[in-house]
Design an enzyme around this catalytic site. Structure first.
Site, PDB file in Angstrom:
ATOM      1  N   TRP A 184     -15.928  74.739  53.458  1.00  0.00           N
ATOM      2  CA  TRP A 184     -15.763  73.366  53.359  1.00  0.00           C
ATOM      3  C   TRP A 184     -15.938  72.625  52.112  1.00  0.00           C
ATOM      4  CZ3 TRP A 184     -19.054  69.242  52.489  1.00  0.00           C
ATOM      5  CH2 TRP A 184     -18.576  68.158  53.022  1.00  0.00           C
ATOM      6  N   HIS A 185     -16.912  73.043  51.201  1.00  0.00           N
ATOM      7  CA  HIS A 185     -17.028  72.437  49.909  1.00  0.00           C
ATOM      8  C   HIS A 185     -16.054  72.542  48.722  1.00  0.00           C
ATOM      9  CE1 HIS A 185     -21.346  72.201  51.367  1.00  0.00           C
ATOM     10  NE2 HIS A 185     -21.466  71.135  50.587  1.00  0.00           N
ATOM     11  N   GLY A 186     -15.240  73.738  48.886  1.00  0.00           N
ATOM     12  CA  GLY A 186     -14.149  73.789  48.152  1.00  0.00           C
ATOM     13  C   GLY A 186     -13.329  75.153  48.244  1.00  0.00           C
ATOM     14  N   PHE A 210     -14.874  67.026  47.258  1.00  0.00           N
ATOM     15  CA  PHE A 210     -15.040  67.841  48.468  1.00  0.00           C
ATOM     16  C   PHE A 210     -14.306  67.461  49.698  1.00  0.00           C
ATOM     17  CE2 PHE A 210     -19.010  68.885  46.085  1.00  0.00           C
ATOM     18  CZ  PHE A 210     -18.695  69.993  45.640  1.00  0.00           C
TER      19      PHE A 210
END
Lengths: 352, 494
Positions: free
Chosen positions: B333-335, B494
């Site tokens: 989800w962050h990247g 993000f």
């Protein structure tokens, strides 16, 4: 609800005013303090206070500064080292030179020994205030900065509360250190045949190589103007101007030469000098010597041996300019203060 | 438009506040909602009109899904709706990463065009998924379209959270429409909190950022001390940056009369990984716990109960698998990158060790040791989080944990002689004043990060007083003095 009204109606405005007035008062009290935050401040001060008649003025960025800071360039008291770094850029060289000349010095030669980057890359905006705008505040300097650096504001007119660091914090710290009136002279003599260091574990970052090869090498408008103004100073004060481009890694140098970028830059610089009617020498340190050890940025020379090699090369250039003339100091003569070399060295090492 | 942008601070924010309050007083709550919606649309459109239409389209599609879900509550429809949202997220955020890795595995030469990730897509997509799930579960009713749109697009929380649940925002929006809620009691605390967040971002995070950037720029050249300073510096930068943003978001919400959930509760005071994730990015952890971990763990529990697995197998199935899946998803989800995947996995592993320790009824560690172990684990995860590649991260971690030698920089030779450590050439810390400045910032900021309670947790309890006025005024002056060159917020990517 009512108390929040009171908060916004008078408590917060009162606090804002009280803080501003308080900081303004302290800032006013400290306004006479000469800033000594870094070596550019120190130089800006010492160029006006060192009375020694140096024959040569050495200007340049951190490549030259790293060398001249450690090793004496030329004979005893021959060279005034006014080198700075890329964050202070060419404007700092111009301003320091002008201040130096205005304080009564009459050098025979002025040498700019720097990487091509300071001529071709815009100055770093993030450090501009710290190294340039708050150090150089004379009318000539303000006029130049206002003309070539959009967004330049004379910090002295900002409310003190908006520049607490520069008007209060830094003057307070400056009171704690005084680096002396003398221009720094590298304490050691460079060896003519130094041991050239090997760094077998060093890995070259290909991205940095690519970036260096891809970068454009055209003179920035401000660099052009600075060179013009230096030519004008050379006529006014009677010194000869010399430019030496600092060494590059051989592979980068060869590629840039093959691309024709080095010749194009040389031609641009020569055109400026021709337009100004000045007789200037232009050299490339990599043409005569090969340098194989650089920091990770492929700009700074790495290793004491390699730095000594550059120091010797610079001294050779300077001796090559020798026309029998000598420097003069026409200003108010003061006895040169006897400052302990060790004390200066410790202070200066801290300011690197 | 960043929250630190002068255009936002001195034009957009005052204008939208005045318009909102005027609309509310003159035309009532429904008009105020429309004004706030228009302001939020302008806020996003100011960044990109093209992606604004994408966002509005996504909102409309989700609204239609939600309307349908209230009537049918079909799981298939819910999964379809979730899949549509994840597909959109996947296309913009993960397409290139996925295709690059397919290319690496198969040897295909893929020429990928650069995809621009719409601002805040991870945040508002998750927010809409929570709403759809709650509607399908019969826990939430579908509000009128403007209220739903404002729930998603409300500008203080649009681009980097907090991830708000509809149950938190829906009631407040309804009360505004009914003319019940007012900003009278919340504007002041909101303003103070906003100033505090702005101060954290501009004066703390942005001050340490250049030092961290320099250190991370040269991973191959970092010595032992430099590598640790880089990791600690980045942890502080990220915390002050993101918690500063979150405080500003909550503060802005309060200025408009809305209470948004807080995101941080002194995370660097945590003495275990479990505690850390209850304190760091709280609304994201809540999302993953509610919509990923808990369903997986419940399903696993049912299997374990039915089949009567041993304690170890039950632990593996009910805790280990859901934890690792959840943190893998959280990392992604962050990247889109292997560094983020490893970031998630190391965090998951840390939590597993934490759970296993407790399950095995091992003795409690001394508090200081537990804190130190937790912080070291966090620093390791953040090195992955900040690095551009696994190689870069491993190079820094090698310098931190397996240095060839421990040296001091050349200029510290006097100190080195006293403590019996050798000196060597430092490429990043070669300048004494750079190092002294960096170290000073770490020494000043670390206690603030560990000890300072988050005022966003109980913002309405902030009461006006002269000391508060001086604190806010001091922060305003310092912040305005440093506003010149705002850096972007780290979590915007993000």
């Amino acid at each position: 609800m009512r108390s929040w009204f009171k908060f916004f109606a008078w408590q917060l405005p009162l606090a804002l005013i009280v803080i501003e007035l308080g900081v303004e008062l302290v800032g006013f009290g400290l306004s006479g303090v000469t800033l000594h935050r870094h070596n550019v401040d120190d130089l800006a001060y010492s160029v006006a206070h060192d009375r020694h008649p140096y024959k040569v003025v050495l200007l340049g960025d951190s490549i030259t500064h790293n060398v001249a800071h450690k090793y004496r360039i030329g004979d005893v008291d021959e060279v005034a080292d006014l080198t700075t770094h890329a964050f202070a850029g060419l404007p700092s060289s111009l301003f320091l030179l002008k201040r130096y000349l205005e304080s009564g010095h009459r050098p025979s030669h002025v040498v700019i020994a720097a990487s091509r980057d300071v001529f071709t890359q815009p100055i770093d905006k993030g450090n501009f205030d710290y190294y340039v705008a708050t150090t150089f505040t004379r009318p000539y300097e303000r006029e130049f900065l206002g003309k070539y650096y959009p967004g330049y504001v004379d910090y002295r007119w900002k409310p003190a509360a908006l520049s607490v660091t520069t008007k209060v914090g830094e003057p307070l710290f400056s009171l704690l250190r005084h680096p002396g009136d003398q221009i720094w002279i590298g304490p050691d003599l460079p060896s003519k045949s130094p041991v050239l260091d090997q760094f077998p574990n060093d890995r070259i970052d290909q991205a940095v190589v690519d970036q260096k090869i891809a970068q454009q090498l055209s003179l920035t408008p401000e660099a052009r103007e600075i060179l013009m103004r230096m030519c004008s100073l050379s006529r006014q004060y009677g010194f000869k101007l010399h430019v030496i481009f600092a060494p590059l890694p051989p592979s980068v140098h060869a590629t840039l030469a093959q691309q024709g970028k080095l010749t194009a830059l040389n031609n641009s610089v020569k055109q400026v000098f021709e337009a100004a009617g000045a007789d200037v020498t232009l050299d490339d340190a990599s043409d005569q010597e090969s340098y194989l050890s650089f920091d990770r940025d492929l700009i700074h020379i790495k290793g004491l041996g390699w730095e000594q090699k550059f120091a010797v090369q610079l001294a050779d250039y300077i001796h090559g300019y020798d026309d029998g003339s000598s420097g003069r100091f026409d200003g108010e003569d003061l006895a040169r203060p006897n400052v302990s070399t060790h004390a200066i060295q410790s202070i200066s090492m801290m300011s690197r | 438009m960043l929250f630190t942008d002068p255009v936002f601070l001195f034009a957009f924010l005052p204008a939208s506040l005045v318009l909102y309050l005027l609309a509310r007083r003159t035309f009532g709550g429904r008009a105020a909602i429309l004004v706030l919606l228009a302001c939020s649309i302008f806020f996003y459109g100011y960044w990109s009109v093209k992606y604004l239409s994408l966002l509005l389209g996504q909102i409309l599609v989700n609204y239609l899904f939600a309307r349908k879900l209230t009537r049918s509550q079909s799981r298939a429809l819910l999964w379809t709706a979730i899949a549509v949202n994840l597909a959109l997220l996947g296309y913009f955020k993960y397409r290139n990463f996925f295709l690059e890795n397919v290319g690496l595995l198969t040897g295909w030469q893929l020429h990928l065009s650069l995809l621009f990730v719409p601002l805040g897509i991870s945040f508002h997509t998750f927010q809409q998924i929570t709403f759809l799930t709650d509607v399908a579960d019969g826990e939430e009713d579908v509000p009128p379209l403007p209220q739903f749109m404002l729930f998603v697009i409300f500008f203080p929380q649009l681009i980097a959270g907090p991830i708000v649940l509809h149950r938190e925002m829906g009631r407040q929006l309804t009360e505004v429409v009914a003319g019940k809620e007012s900003t009278a009691g919340t504007f002041g605390p909101g303003f103070a909190l906003f100033c505090f967040g702005l101060f954290k971002k501009v004066c703390l995070a942005d001050n340490i950022a250049p030092f961290v950037d320099t250190a991370f720029q040269w991973p191959l050249h970092l010595q032992f001390i430099e590598a640790w300073a880089a990791a600690i510096g980045y942890a502080l930068q990220l915390f002050f940056d993101f918690s500063g943003y979150s405080d500003m978001a909550v503060g802005l919400g309060l200025m408009f009369g809305f209470l948004l959930p807080f995101n941080f509760n002194v995370p660097f005071a945590a003495t275990s990984m479990t505690e850390y994730w209850k304190r760091w990015h709280i609304t994201m952890t809540r999302f993953f716990t509610m919509y990923c971990y808990t369903p997986l763990a419940l399903a696993a529990h049912r299997v374990v109960d039915e089949r009567g697995y041993s304690r170890i197998r039950a632990f593996a199935l009910c805790i280990a698998v859901p934890t690792m899946i959840t943190f893998l998803a959280s990392g992604l989800w962050h990247g889109a990158g292997w560094t983020f995947i490893v970031f998630g996995l190391v965090n998951g592993l840390g939590l597993l060790i934490n759970h296993a320790w407790r399950e095995a009824k091992m003795p409690h560690l001394p508090r200081v040791l537990a804190w130190a172990l937790t912080m070291v684990t966090i620093l390791v995860t953040l090195v992955y989080f900040r690095s551009d590649s696994l190689a870069q991260a491993h190079s820094i971690l090698r310098s931190m944990f397996m240095p060839e030698h421990i040296l001091l920089p050349l200029w510290a030779d006097a100190l080195a002689a006293k403590i019996g450590v050798s000196v060597g050439f430092f490429e990043v810390f070669q300048a004494a004043n750079f190092t002294a400045h960096f170290m000073l910032l770490i020494v000043l900021f670390a206690p603030l990060a560990v000890l300072l309670p988050n005022p966003a947790m109980k913002p309405k309890k902030t009461s006006p007083s002269l000391p508060l006025a001086f604190a806010v005024a001091g922060m305003i002056w310092l912040t305005l003095g440093l506003l010149g060159q705002p850096r972007t917020f780290l979590y915007f990517q993000f």
